[in-house]
Design a protein around this motif. Structure first.
Motif, PDB file in Angstrom:
ATOM      1  N   SER A 398      -1.174  46.624 -32.183  1.00 45.64           N
ATOM      2  CA  SER A 398      -0.514  47.810 -31.812  1.00 45.64           C
ATOM      3  C   SER A 398       0.298  48.245 -32.887  1.00 45.64           C
ATOM      4  O   SER A 398       0.777  47.660 -33.597  1.00 45.64           O
ATOM      5  CB  SER A 398       0.437  47.603 -30.486  1.00 45.64           C
ATOM      6  OG  SER A 398       1.474  46.904 -30.760  1.00 45.64           O
ATOM      7  N   ASP A 399       0.541  49.633 -32.457  1.00 44.58           N
ATOM      8  CA  ASP A 399       1.569  50.419 -33.590  1.00 44.58           C
ATOM      9  C   ASP A 399       2.904  49.868 -33.608  1.00 44.58           C
ATOM     10  O   ASP A 399       3.593  49.531 -34.694  1.00 44.58           O
ATOM     11  CB  ASP A 399       1.775  51.832 -33.041  1.00 44.58           C
ATOM     12  CG  ASP A 399       0.146  52.614 -33.246  1.00 44.58           C
ATOM     13  OD1 ASP A 399      -0.520  51.972 -33.599  1.00 44.58           O
ATOM     14  OD2 ASP A 399       0.080  53.857 -33.078  1.00 44.58           O
ATOM     15  N   GLU A 400       3.326  49.397 -32.105  1.00 48.99           N
ATOM     16  CA  GLU A 400       4.743  48.644 -32.295  1.00 48.99           C
ATOM     17  C   GLU A 400       4.974  47.275 -33.000  1.00 48.99           C
ATOM     18  O   GLU A 400       5.590  47.389 -33.728  1.00 48.99           O
ATOM     19  CB  GLU A 400       5.232  48.501 -30.837  1.00 48.99           C
ATOM     20  CG  GLU A 400       5.329  49.785 -30.163  1.00 48.99           C
ATOM     21  CD  GLU A 400       3.958  50.649 -29.625  1.00 48.99           C
ATOM     22  OE1 GLU A 400       2.722  50.202 -29.524  1.00 48.99           O
ATOM     23  OE2 GLU A 400       4.080  51.943 -29.435  1.00 48.99           O
ATOM     24  N   GLU A 401       3.745  46.666 -32.832  1.00 48.62           N
ATOM     25  CA  GLU A 401       3.820  45.474 -33.591  1.00 48.62           C
ATOM     26  C   GLU A 401       3.805  45.552 -35.028  1.00 48.62           C
ATOM     27  O   GLU A 401       4.417  44.948 -35.822  1.00 48.62           O
ATOM     28  CB  GLU A 401       2.517  44.632 -33.087  1.00 48.62           C
ATOM     29  CG  GLU A 401       2.238  43.218 -33.501  1.00 48.62           C
ATOM     30  CD  GLU A 401       1.083  42.719 -33.708  1.00 48.62           C
ATOM     31  OE1 GLU A 401      -0.073  43.120 -33.033  1.00 48.62           O
ATOM     32  OE2 GLU A 401       0.955  41.399 -34.090  1.00 48.62           O
ATOM     33  N   VAL A 402       2.984  46.423 -35.409  1.00 49.49           N
ATOM     34  CA  VAL A 402       2.891  46.495 -37.000  1.00 49.49           C
ATOM     35  C   VAL A 402       4.015  47.155 -37.578  1.00 49.49           C
ATOM     36  O   VAL A 402       4.390  46.675 -38.595  1.00 49.49           O
ATOM     37  CB  VAL A 402       1.493  47.317 -37.330  1.00 49.49           C
ATOM     38  CG1 VAL A 402       1.796  48.883 -37.470  1.00 49.49           C
ATOM     39  CG2 VAL A 402       1.377  47.066 -38.921  1.00 49.49           C
ATOM     40  N   VAL A 403       4.745  48.125 -36.956  1.00 52.03           N
ATOM     41  CA  VAL A 403       6.035  48.432 -37.479  1.00 52.03           C
ATOM     42  C   VAL A 403       6.916  47.233 -37.485  1.00 52.03           C
ATOM     43  O   VAL A 403       7.825  46.972 -38.397  1.00 52.03           O
ATOM     44  CB  VAL A 403       6.694  49.892 -36.584  1.00 52.03           C
ATOM     45  CG1 VAL A 403       8.045  49.988 -36.927  1.00 52.03           C
ATOM     46  CG2 VAL A 403       5.816  50.728 -36.773  1.00 52.03           C
ATOM     47  N   GLU A 404       7.197  46.614 -36.498  1.00 60.02           N
ATOM     48  CA  GLU A 404       8.036  45.409 -36.356  1.00 60.02           C
ATOM     49  C   GLU A 404       7.610  44.338 -37.586  1.00 60.02           C
ATOM     50  O   GLU A 404       8.581  43.821 -38.264  1.00 60.02           O
ATOM     51  CB  GLU A 404       7.926  44.725 -34.983  1.00 60.02           C
ATOM     52  CG  GLU A 404       9.182  43.904 -34.654  1.00 60.02           C
ATOM     53  CD  GLU A 404       8.900  43.405 -33.345  1.00 60.02           C
ATOM     54  OE1 GLU A 404       8.493  43.978 -32.454  1.00 60.02           O
ATOM     55  OE2 GLU A 404       9.114  41.958 -33.106  1.00 60.02           O
TER      56      GLU A 404
END
Ligand SMILES: NC(=O)c1ccc[n+]([C@@H]2O[C@H](COP(=O)([O-])OP(=O)(O)OC[C@H]3O[C@@H](n4cnc5c(N)ncnc54)[C@H](O)[C@@H]3O)[C@@H](O)[C@H]2O)c1
Ligand SMILES: N[C@@H](CC=O)C(=O)O
Length: 488
Positions: A398-404
């Motif tokens: 997910s986008d959230e996971e990759v930014v983290e």
């Protein structure tokens, strides 16, 4: 060294307009990383000689700052033209000492020269300001002053452009400069000094000192007369320079390590993104602070991406930079050992070694392009700036996971996003803790942009209007008892 203009190959340091040998003729061999042969020698200056460079720069400061911005600019533009005139010789020197392919070296001369021209122009806009006064009958404002003697420690991966990006700004601002190039690549810096002299840059204004890095930095960072220190290189050495400069509270500009995430979302053309990722990873044989260090790919396109990445990287030619190749040698054998360690560490923790047969390496300093898939945050290849042709690909959902994942590092220099969705791009771009974010393109650098990082990737910016500010102090003035018909 075979050059059209043999006087560009200098083996002595350059202080106060004089070519200077080390006391007792102390010097050190400089090797061609492609074959280990000695290219020449560079002087090992002693403490007294290094201190003399500060005396020379300090002595040249008043006359240099007193020139008009156009007079300084005219000399800088002459220097810029000379770099272009001697591009072939400069590229040859660079390839021989650094190892990068000749076409990349030519590109670096253009890139390096562009900073000189750009700052020669930009210095015209070193504006101060007037301030509406809160004090009756007073005139308030600011003017810009050059910070003074500026020292630059520069790295071996970009032996010329990392000098001109700093020195172009400092000289245009009116500061005299002392450059300490990497010991692996002194000859590009010394050729720059030869051309600076021909361009009419006065003695003492541009100096190049060579010697043991620890000795040189201790002396220059400890000298009260040095007002600014700029460094490009590892975070470890950057921290050391901060400590050494603390006693005299100097201006610090630091361009340190990176750990660039290269994010590939599921909405892109997979083959194109894989080709871009190969180019982003293997530039300068991976020895580049902007190199794609962690390639993070959405699960939906992951296996296809790995397959296309492998196909494109297999096409890369490895060999001496003097031949038609894409990847030259690493800078030294230690770097090869570090690359080997990364691969061992990752495979021992479950990464898949997809490609990279080291028995094909054409010499001791070469490392064949290598691909590790399924990299995870516990691996060195994920956590450390790897500075080698070892690529690591990991998966996200997910986008959230990759930014983290991308932000889970002490570094914050550059990040890449590949996606077709403008809202997703905007949200990710704002969420990434990096000084520079490049979207759907590899080419992000150039003279007009503020290059630099946050967190442990550095302090300050190079290039752009911000790059000039690094060498200027803001002086506030208050002229009292100045009655005027207007209140402020
Ligand atoms: N950001 C960059 O452009 C850049 C450039 C070169 C190296 N590096 C980093 O360095 C690592 C490997 O290179 P290395 O083994 O040459 O690293 P290193 O940290 O030993 O040296 C890096 C550079 O700093 C200089 N240096 C070392 N000690 C110094 C001192 N006391 N004072 C002043 N300068 C000093 C060296 O001459 C060299 O040019 C890479 O993993 C990478 O992180 C980064
Ligand atoms: N590749 C960088 C230099 C850092 O290694 C640049 O483009 O300026």
């Amino acid at each position: 060294m075979q050059l059209n203009d043999p006087r560009l190959f200098r083996q002595l340091a350059y202080i106060d307009g004089r070519w200077t040998a080390g006391n007792s003729n102390r010097d050190e061999a400089v090797l061609d990383p492609a074959n280990g042969e000695t290219l020449g020698h560079c002087a090992l200056l002693d403490a007294e000689q290094i201190t003399e460079s500060v005396t020379a720069a300090e002595g040249a400061f008043d006359a240099w700052r007193a020139l008009t911005v156009d007079e300084r600019g005219a000399r800088l533009k002459a220097w810029y033209r000379l770099l272009h005139e001697h591009k072939e010789d400069l590229a040859r020197i660079m390839t021989l000492e650094q190892g990068k392919p000749l076409h990349d070296a030519r590109g670096e001369i253009d890139y390096g020269a562009s900073f000189i021209e750009w700052f020669a122009e930009e210095a015209r806009r070193a504006y101060g300001m007037t301030i509406p006064s809160h004090i009756p009958d007073a005139m308030l404002g600011t003017v810009k002053e050059p910070v003074g003697v500026s020292v630059m420690f520069t790295p071996w991966n970009f032996p010329l452009a990392m000098i001109t990006r700093k020195a172009g700004a400092a000289l245009a601002a009116g500061c005299p400069v002392i450059v300490k190039p990497a010991n692996e690549t002194p000859f590009s810096a010394l050729a720059l000094a030869e051309l600076a002299e021909r361009a009419g840059i006065p003695a003492g204004v541009f100096n190049v000192v060579t010697g043991d890095p620890a000795t040189v930095s201790e002396i220059l960072c400890g000298d009260n007369r040095v007002r600014s220190v700029s460094f490009t290189g590892s975070t470890r050495v950057g921290k050391l320079l901060i400590r050494q400069s603390a006693g005299s509270v100097k201006r610090m500009s630091l361009e340190l390590g990176g750990n660039a995430p290269f994010i590939v979302c599921e909405d892109v053309d997979v083959d194109w993104a894989a080709r871009e990722a190969v180019a982003a990873k293997f530039q300068t044989a991976g020895q580049d602070c902007l190199a794609a260090n962690r390639i993070l790919v959405h699960r939906r396109i992951y296996e296809r991406f790995v397959e296309r990445f492998t196909a494109h990287m297999k096409a890369l030619k490895v060999g001496s930079g003097m031949m038609e190749v894409d990847i030259g040698p690493l800078i030294h054998t230690r770097a090869v050992g570090m690359a080997r360690e990364l691969v061992e560490d990752a495979t021992s923790q479950g990464a898949r070694l997809i490609h990279g047969d080291q028995s094909m390496a054409p010499g001791a300093n070469f490392f064949m392009p290598t691909l590790l898939a399924d990299i995870t945050p516990g691996m060195k290849v994920f956590r450390e700036e790897n500075f080698s042709p070892v690529a690591g690909i990991g998966v996200f959902d997910s986008d959230e996971e990759v930014v983290e994942l991308a932000n889970d590092t002490e570094y914050g220099l550059a990040a890449y996003i590949y996606s077709d969705d403008v809202r997703r791009i905007w949200k990710m771009m704002r969420g990434l803790d990096y000084g520079m974010v490049s979207v759907n393109t590899l080419k992000m650098t150039g003279a007009p942009i503020p290059f630099g990082g946050i967190k442990q990737s550095g302090l300050g910016r190079e290039g752009g209007a911000q790059g000039l500010e690094e060498y200027l102090d803001t002086k506030y003035f208050c002229l009292g008892n100045m009655p005027s018909p207007s209140g402020s």
